[in-house]
Scaffold this active site. Structure first.
Site, PDB file in Angstrom:
ATOM      1  N   CYS A  61       0.614  -1.282  -0.119  1.00 12.89           N
ATOM      2  CA  CYS A  61      -0.412  -0.017  -0.241  1.00 12.89           C
ATOM      3  C   CYS A  61       0.642   0.912   0.249  1.00 12.89           C
ATOM      4  CB  CYS A  61      -1.009   0.074   1.071  1.00 12.89           C
ATOM      5  SG  CYS A  61      -1.905  -2.013   1.421  1.00 12.89           S
ATOM      6  N   CYS A  64       1.331   3.472  -3.344  1.00 11.46           N
ATOM      7  CA  CYS A  64       0.430   4.650  -3.518  1.00 11.46           C
ATOM      8  C   CYS A  64       0.266   5.773  -2.671  1.00 11.46           C
ATOM      9  CB  CYS A  64      -0.738   4.395  -4.406  1.00 11.46           C
ATOM     10  SG  CYS A  64      -0.265   3.216  -5.172  1.00 11.46           S
ATOM     11  N   HIS A  65      -0.085   5.326  -1.636  1.00 14.21           N
ATOM     12  CA  HIS A  65      -0.089   6.033  -0.141  1.00 14.21           C
ATOM     13  C   HIS A  65       0.425   7.118   0.896  1.00 14.21           C
ATOM     14  CE1 HIS A  65      -4.409   4.507  -1.335  1.00 14.21           C
ATOM     15  NE2 HIS A  65      -4.121   3.279  -1.537  1.00 14.21           N
ATOM     16  N   MET A 102      -7.420   1.373  -7.937  1.00 15.38           N
ATOM     17  CA  MET A 102      -6.600   0.459  -7.105  1.00 15.38           C
ATOM     18  C   MET A 102      -7.428  -0.599  -7.254  1.00 15.38           C
ATOM     19  SD  MET A 102      -7.689   0.524  -3.034  1.00 15.38           S
ATOM     20  CE  MET A 102      -7.040  -1.383  -1.756  1.00 15.38           C
ATOM     21  N   HIS A 338       4.781  11.455 -10.989  1.00 13.50           N
ATOM     22  CA  HIS A 338       5.051  10.067 -11.009  1.00 13.50           C
ATOM     23  C   HIS A 338       6.108   9.804 -11.741  1.00 13.50           C
ATOM     24  CE1 HIS A 338       4.419   6.115  -9.215  1.00 13.50           C
ATOM     25  NE2 HIS A 338       3.941   5.258 -10.104  1.00 13.50           N
TER      26      HIS A 338
END
Length: 560
Positions: A61, A64-65, A102, A338
């Site tokens: 996780c 991305c978070h 997601m 990104h």
């Protein structure tokens, strides 16, 4: 999708150390407990379950978070937001995924693990420890000095057509002979290698694990050999070497997610030389404690790296000609930066700003922002794809996590100014949740995957357009079910097809068929690019969750 450790064993896995830190304040119960007055208190977990959930969060996780859960490509997962969703809703999101990009985790995590994760993200995040230049130097190991290495290539492998293939869940890289379609060697690396980069000479392979472990591999040895290694941080994503004339192989740079910093190294030994923090204000003027280093590319026309700082929306042009007096040009763009790549001229760098639904364009010759291009939701190009469009001239393409389209952006302000720095065409992809588009200067095709799509049929397929058809009013793609072609049989995990990569000649494109965990079979499907037919399926029990594939020649020369 990361690991690492702080302490004596510098190159061991982080999840254990991180989990201990995450578990320090754990409670005994995994269920919500009614508070006084009838209000439901925040969920709690036992120390063991919290440690396991911390490990899962880090591996699955955090990319991305964020380690602090402040969000970037993914949503902000701080308790103020997650508690509003509640445990049941969080479990559904984790189980089945979302249209925003997601993936579903019901084929990777157990119901208990998902329930624990739903509780975990409603608990306060805990910052990992720092990792200084002294720590990096303490982790550095020069295994084979330069003067003890071969002076010529000691094997007969066609190195230009070797593929470095990430074996995500085994913490290894497979080096596959692209001529013979067989595994030449498997090298132990960090966990879930995110990218492999080649030295300018084509001799050394640089690989960075998501756990921050950096390995330098000598391909001239009779058997590929790791000659130096270190730990750059607790979480990392990108590395690059030097490509400007006179600086070939002289330096390398590694960008860390945690701590947020980049580190300049000796390119032949990995000796740490300089560490630069990326903490600071965002383009909005707000301070951010976790501005992670995303993509890095090296200019061939200047002694310069383009370093993208995810959370701040800042792009740094770093001149490495004088490390003692390091010069940076900081360019404001948009959040959250990104991945990206060069245009065909290698003057302009295009990078996705995920959260802003934009692609930022940097003119590296002038050292300034050339444009912010509006795109569909959550662009995710990988390096992108350069080709000459039959109607719009030179273009660059990106696919999207949040939309089922491929955006085509004009890149020729001199020859085609009317098309420059805007989306000139949108092509239909077979599904949203795409990670990569791909083409090659010798190819007539444009390919796109959709591996994070919750529909197994879409996740296992790729879209391919004939470039010559893109000038037609309504070009039609072909969709190939490569998961079916791999013939892996029934698996618990969704068979996701990901990351096309061409061979040296540009007449084959390789895709990974990835089943989500190391207990189930995976494969690499080799497609004849001209015929659009499966040519070979590479199967080997050692191919554990193969993901990114990096051809030596294409990586050396930034061909995409």
């Amino acid at each position: 999708m990361q690991k690492g450790i702080r302490g004596v064993v510098m190159l061991a896995a982080l999840p254990f150390a991180m989990s201990v830190a995450f578990a320090a304040t754990a409670e005994k119960s995994a269920a919500p407990v009614p508070a006084t007055g009838g209000v439901t208190a925040a969920p709690t977990l036992s120390a063991e379950d919290k440690a396991a959930s911390g490990k899962t969060y880090f591996e699955r996780c955090a990319g991305c978070h964020g380690m602090l859960r402040k969000g970037a490509t993914g949503k902000n997962l701080e308790p103020a937001n997650t508690s509003k969703l509640g445990t049941s809703r969080l479990e559904k999101i984790m189980s089945y995924g979302t249209e925003g990009g997601m993936p579903n985790f019901d084929d990777i995590l157990t119901k208990k693990e998902i329930a624990n994760m739903a509780a975990y993200v409603q608990m306060p995040a805990e910052a990992p420890p720092e990792w200084s230049l002294a720590d990096i130097k303490g982790s550095w190991k020069l295994l084979i000095p330069v003067d003890k290495r071969p002076t010529r290539q000691m094997n007969k492998v066609n190195l230009a057509n070797v593929f470095a293939v990430t074996l995500r869940d085994s913490g290894e890289v497979a080096l596959i002979d692209g001529d013979k379609k067989t595994i030449w060697a498997i090298i132990k690396t960090g966990y879930a290698v995110h990218i492999s980069r080649m030295s300018t000479s084509g001799r050394y392979l640089h690989v960075i694990g998501r756990d921050g472990r950096y390995d330098l591999i000598d391909l001239w040895s009779e058997v590929p050999t790791t000659v130096a290694t270190l730990k750059a941080g607790f979480e990392a994503r990108s590395i690059e070497t030097t490509k400007f004339k006179g600086y070939e192989d002289k330096y390398a740079v590694v960008g860390s997610y945690w701590p947020p910093q980049y580190t300049i190294l000796d390119g032949l030994t990995l000796e740490p030389l300089k560490n630069v923090s990326t903490r600071g204000n965002t383009v909005d003027g707000n301070y951010h404690p976790e501005p992670r280093v995303a993509s890095i590319v090296a200019s061939e026309s200047k002694p310069e790296w383009v370093i993208n700082i995810k959370e701040t929306g800042m792009i740094r042009l770093v001149n490495y000609s004088d490390l003692a007096n390091l010069k940076e040009t900081t360019i404001n763009s948009a959040k959250f930066l990104h991945d990206g790549g060069w245009d065909s001229s290698k003057r302009y760098f295009l990078v996705a700003a995920n959260a802003s639904n934009k692609v930022a364009v940097v003119d590296t010759q002038e050292g300034k922002l050339a444009a912010l291009v509006d795109t569909a939701k959550i662009p995710h190009p990988g390096r992108g794809a350069n080709f000459k469009h039959p109607k719009f001239g030179p273009v660059w393409a990106t696919s999207h996590l949040g939309a089922d389209v491929i955006s085509i952006i004009g890149t020729d302000p001199a020859g085609n100014p009317q098309n420059a720095w805007k989306v000139v065409q949108e092509l239909r992809n077979h599904g949203a949740n795409s990670l990569f588009v791909k083409t090659h200067p010798k190819s007539e095709n444009l390919w796109a995957d959709a591996p994070l799509n919750p529909d197994p049929k879409l996740a296992g397929s790729v879209t391919v357009y004939r470039i010559a058809d893109l000038g037609n009013p309504d070009p039609k793609p072909e969709v190939l079910d490569l998961a079916a072609a791999a013939d892996l049989g029934k698996t618990k995990g969704v068979q996701r097809v990901v990351h096309g990569e061409y061979n040296e000649k540009g007449d084959e494109i390789w895709f990974s068929v990835w089943t989500g965990n190391k207990t189930e079979p995976s494969a690499i499907v080799v497609v004849d690019d001209k015929a659009r037919k499966v040519k070979t399926v590479i199967k080997d029990p050692r191919l554990v969750t193969p993901t990114g594939k990096f051809n030596v020649y294409n990586t050396m020369h930034d061909i995409y």
